[in-house]
Design an enzyme around this catalytic site. Structure first.
Site, PDB file in Angstrom:
ATOM      1  N   ILE A  21       0.851  -1.200   0.000  1.00  0.00           N
ATOM      2  CA  ILE A  21       0.000   0.000   0.000  1.00  0.00           C
ATOM      3  C   ILE A  21       0.888   1.253   0.000  1.00  0.00           C
ATOM      4  O   ILE A  21       0.675   2.200  -0.766  1.00  0.00           O
ATOM      5  CB  ILE A  21      -0.955   0.041   1.221  1.00  0.00           C
ATOM      6  N   ASP A 164     -14.145   1.394   1.076  1.00  0.00           N
ATOM      7  CA  ASP A 164     -15.483   0.806   0.929  1.00  0.00           C
ATOM      8  C   ASP A 164     -16.453   1.845   0.339  1.00  0.00           C
ATOM      9  O   ASP A 164     -17.288   1.528  -0.508  1.00  0.00           O
ATOM     10  CB  ASP A 164     -15.984   0.332   2.295  1.00  0.00           C
ATOM     11  N   HIS A 192     -14.931  -2.167   8.921  1.00  0.00           N
ATOM     12  CA  HIS A 192     -14.276  -2.471   7.633  1.00  0.00           C
ATOM     13  C   HIS A 192     -14.104  -3.993   7.579  1.00  0.00           C
ATOM     14  O   HIS A 192     -13.025  -4.534   7.854  1.00  0.00           O
ATOM     15  CB  HIS A 192     -12.928  -1.759   7.527  1.00  0.00           C
TER      16      HIS A 192
HETATM   17  P1  NAD Z   1       2.082  -5.506   3.213  1.00  0.00           P
HETATM   18  O1  NAD Z   1       2.282  -6.812   3.916  1.00  0.00           O
HETATM   19  O2  NAD Z   1       2.501  -5.361   1.795  1.00  0.00           O
HETATM   20  O3  NAD Z   1       2.827  -4.353   4.034  1.00  0.00           O
HETATM   21  C1  NAD Z   1       2.699  -4.222   5.408  1.00  0.00           C
HETATM   22  C2  NAD Z   1       4.024  -3.726   5.932  1.00  0.00           C
HETATM   23  O4  NAD Z   1       3.848  -3.467   7.331  1.00  0.00           O
HETATM   24  C3  NAD Z   1       5.146  -4.749   5.794  1.00  0.00           C
HETATM   25  O5  NAD Z   1       6.221  -4.165   5.079  1.00  0.00           O
HETATM   26  C4  NAD Z   1       5.530  -5.058   7.231  1.00  0.00           C
HETATM   27  O6  NAD Z   1       6.917  -5.279   7.398  1.00  0.00           O
HETATM   28  C5  NAD Z   1       5.064  -3.800   7.931  1.00  0.00           C
HETATM   29  N1  NAD Z   1       4.823  -3.953   9.377  1.00  0.00           N
HETATM   30  C6  NAD Z   1       4.349  -5.037  10.031  1.00  0.00           C
HETATM   31  N2  NAD Z   1       4.320  -4.792  11.362  1.00  0.00           N
HETATM   32  C7  NAD Z   1       4.772  -3.524  11.528  1.00  0.00           C
HETATM   33  C8  NAD Z   1       4.976  -2.722  12.659  1.00  0.00           C
HETATM   34  N3  NAD Z   1       4.731  -3.173  13.896  1.00  0.00           N
HETATM   35  N4  NAD Z   1       5.452  -1.474  12.491  1.00  0.00           N
HETATM   36  C9  NAD Z   1       5.727  -1.017  11.249  1.00  0.00           C
HETATM   37  N5  NAD Z   1       5.565  -1.743  10.135  1.00  0.00           N
HETATM   38  C10 NAD Z   1       5.085  -2.993  10.278  1.00  0.00           C
HETATM   39  O7  NAD Z   1       0.558  -5.166   3.424  1.00  0.00           O
HETATM   40  P2  NAD Z   1      -0.322  -4.060   2.654  1.00  0.00           P
HETATM   41  O8  NAD Z   1      -0.935  -4.692   1.480  1.00  0.00           O
HETATM   42  O9  NAD Z   1       0.454  -2.814   2.525  1.00  0.00           O
HETATM   43  O10 NAD Z   1      -1.506  -3.892   3.715  1.00  0.00           O
HETATM   44  C11 NAD Z   1      -1.262  -3.359   5.002  1.00  0.00           C
HETATM   45  C12 NAD Z   1      -2.485  -3.523   5.888  1.00  0.00           C
HETATM   46  O11 NAD Z   1      -3.599  -2.790   5.360  1.00  0.00           O
HETATM   47  C13 NAD Z   1      -2.989  -4.966   6.020  1.00  0.00           C
HETATM   48  O12 NAD Z   1      -3.370  -5.171   7.370  1.00  0.00           O
HETATM   49  C14 NAD Z   1      -4.223  -5.006   5.130  1.00  0.00           C
HETATM   50  O13 NAD Z   1      -5.140  -6.007   5.529  1.00  0.00           O
HETATM   51  C15 NAD Z   1      -4.763  -3.616   5.383  1.00  0.00           C
HETATM   52  N6  NAD Z   1      -5.709  -3.069   4.399  1.00  0.00           N
HETATM   53  C16 NAD Z   1      -6.690  -2.272   4.877  1.00  0.00           C
HETATM   54  C17 NAD Z   1      -7.586  -1.667   4.001  1.00  0.00           C
HETATM   55  C18 NAD Z   1      -8.670  -0.750   4.512  1.00  0.00           C
HETATM   56  O14 NAD Z   1      -9.466  -0.290   3.699  1.00  0.00           O
HETATM   57  N7  NAD Z   1      -8.763  -0.450   5.808  1.00  0.00           N
HETATM   58  C19 NAD Z   1      -7.479  -1.908   2.635  1.00  0.00           C
HETATM   59  C20 NAD Z   1      -6.453  -2.721   2.154  1.00  0.00           C
HETATM   60  C21 NAD Z   1      -5.551  -3.321   3.068  1.00  0.00           C
HETATM   61  C1  LMR Z   2      -9.673  -4.659   1.491  1.00  0.00           C
HETATM   62  O1  LMR Z   2     -10.773  -4.208   1.842  1.00  0.00           O
HETATM   63  O2  LMR Z   2      -9.308  -4.676   0.304  1.00  0.00           O
HETATM   64  C2  LMR Z   2      -8.732  -5.248   2.534  1.00  0.00           C
HETATM   65  O3  LMR Z   2      -9.068  -4.795   3.809  1.00  0.00           O
HETATM   66  C3  LMR Z   2      -8.735  -6.732   2.464  1.00  0.00           C
HETATM   67  C4  LMR Z   2      -7.740  -7.356   3.415  1.00  0.00           C
HETATM   68  O4  LMR Z   2      -8.133  -8.340   4.107  1.00  0.00           O
HETATM   69  O5  LMR Z   2      -6.579  -6.918   3.478  1.00  0.00           O
END
Ligand code: NAD
Ligand code: LMR
Length: 331
Positions: A21, A164, A192
């Site tokens: 992200i 969303d 979420h």
């Molecule tokens: P990713 O695994 O590519 O990146 C996450 C990063 O966080 C990794 O590089 C990891 O090393 C780092 N990390 C883990 N623990 C940490 C800590 N304690 N301190 C600092 N960094 C830490 O994941 P992503 O695809 O970037 O997604 C990140 C999060 O966002 C996931 O939990 C995913 O489910 C969530 N997400 C939420 C939404 C939303 O709408 N709320 C949407 C998409 C993804």
């Molecule tokens: C999303 O809504 O795309 C993410 O929260 C899904 C996920 O579990 O990381």
């Protein structure tokens, strides 16, 4: 004052900065898309130690991007360094769900991350810091963070449901064959997660109500709502990875609306205050009016019919149960 700070530099902390992200988000922060074309920023990038080498590559790319608004970059694995004087904190990093993990296992890993980060933010961030939690389970992570960030008002903390919201607007536009910019009045209630309630009861396109055009409440319940609730899972199934480009875009929208204001009503998970019967102590997504300078108000006076109430209660119950699990893990 929070932002915009055109004559000063905004300190922006991003966690999980080497993840997917952040790779889409960091350019949007650096190029002025989020805080405006006059706002200089300093980036504080937090990662866990094993990801610091990857993070150094991301930093090289940010430098090579030659962004005029980007004054400096600090890479660290210490939250006390990352959050020092932060005006904005975007908490993307979280422990990922691994095969065979129960929800409680995931929660237990994340509770400790957000406890530590809440304490650090409370000690060293700007008193006016605005925080958005993205890492899942985002609403409950925000709740945990808030409990430990004792110096930060709960209303300065939020969780991301703008993705969303955007998904719901885009699906309405797609189904009606109109431009997404013409869609208004959509909102996301609750968590979420797959219990969220994407509400199109009062939605309009070019000022015309869309509910009947979408086939009425029953069709919406059968076809529209589940698509939004399961969209994250559908992206994971197709891509083998969770959504990142659209998540980064939604974070940019969320922060821009919150900090700079927005004419449209948007969705944010915020500290519940009793509005619509949602009890204090959880972070629940509401329709909000963003007033700028990091201020918002929950839109009041929406009439909730039985159809909506059932959905709103289900997602509230899930959040209460997540809260209880988190509290028991903290005890
Ligand atoms: P990713 O695994 O590519 O990146 C996450 C990063 O966080 C990794 O590089 C990891 O090393 C780092 N990390 C883990 N623990 C940490 C800590 N304690 N301190 C600092 N960094 C830490 O994941 P992503 O695809 O970037 O997604 C990140 C999060 O966002 C996931 O939990 C995913 O489910 C969530 N997400 C939420 C939404 C939303 O709408 N709320 C949407 C998409 C993804
Ligand atoms: C999303 O809504 O795309 C993410 O929260 C899904 C996920 O579990 O990381």
């Amino acid at each position: 004052m929070v932002t915009p700070k055109p004559n000063e530099t905004l300190v922006v902390a991003v966690t999980g900065a080497a993840g997917q992200i952040s790779y889409s988000l960091l350019p949007l922060l650096a190029n002025g898309t989020v805080f405006g074309p006059q706002q200089r920023i300093q980036l504080r990038l937090l990662e866990i130690p094993p990801a610091l080498t990857a993070l150094s590559g991301v930093t090289m790319e940010l430098i090579d991007g030659a962004y005029p608004l980007l004054e400096s970059i600090i890479e660290t694995s210490d939250p006390m360094v990352a959050f020092r004087n932060a005006d904005v904190a975007i908490l993307v990093g979280a422990f990922p769900r691994k095969q065979g993990m129960e929800r409680k296992d995931l929660l237990s890993k994340n509770v400790s991350i957000f406890k530590t980060q809440g304490e650090a933010l409370s000690q060293v961030a700007s008193r006016d810091v605005r925080v958005v939690v993205v890492g899942n389970p985002a609403n409950t992570n925000a709740m945990v963070l808030s409990r430990f960030a004792v110096n930060i008002p709960p209303r300065n903390i939020s969780a991301l449901t703008r993705l969303d919201h955007n998904r719901a607007c885009a699906q309405v536009a797609h189904k009606l064959g109109v431009s997404v910019g013409s869609v208004d009045g959509v909102c996301i209630w609750g968590n979420h997660s797959s219990t969220q309630y994407p509400d199109v009861i009062r939605a309009t396109a070019d000022g015309v109500p869309v509910l009947a055009k979408l086939g009425g409440a029953e069709t919406v319940a059968e076809h529209f709502i589940p698509v939004i609730q399961k969209r994250g899972a559908a992206v994971i199934k197709a891509r083998g990875l969770s959504s990142a480009m659209s998540a980064a875009n939604a974070i940019a929208d969320h922060m821009r609306s919150w900090i700079c204001g927005d004419d449209k009503i948007v969705s944010m998970a915020v500290a519940a205050d009793g509005s619509y019967g949602i009890p204090e102590g959880i972070y629940y997504s509401f329709p909000v009016r963003c007033l700028g300078r990091g201020e918002y108000e929950i839109v009041q006076g929406i009439e909730i019919d039985e159809f909506s109430k059932r959905y709103m209660d289900a997602t509230k119950d899930e959040l209460l149960s997540e809260r209880d699990d988190a509290v028991s893990l903290l005890a």
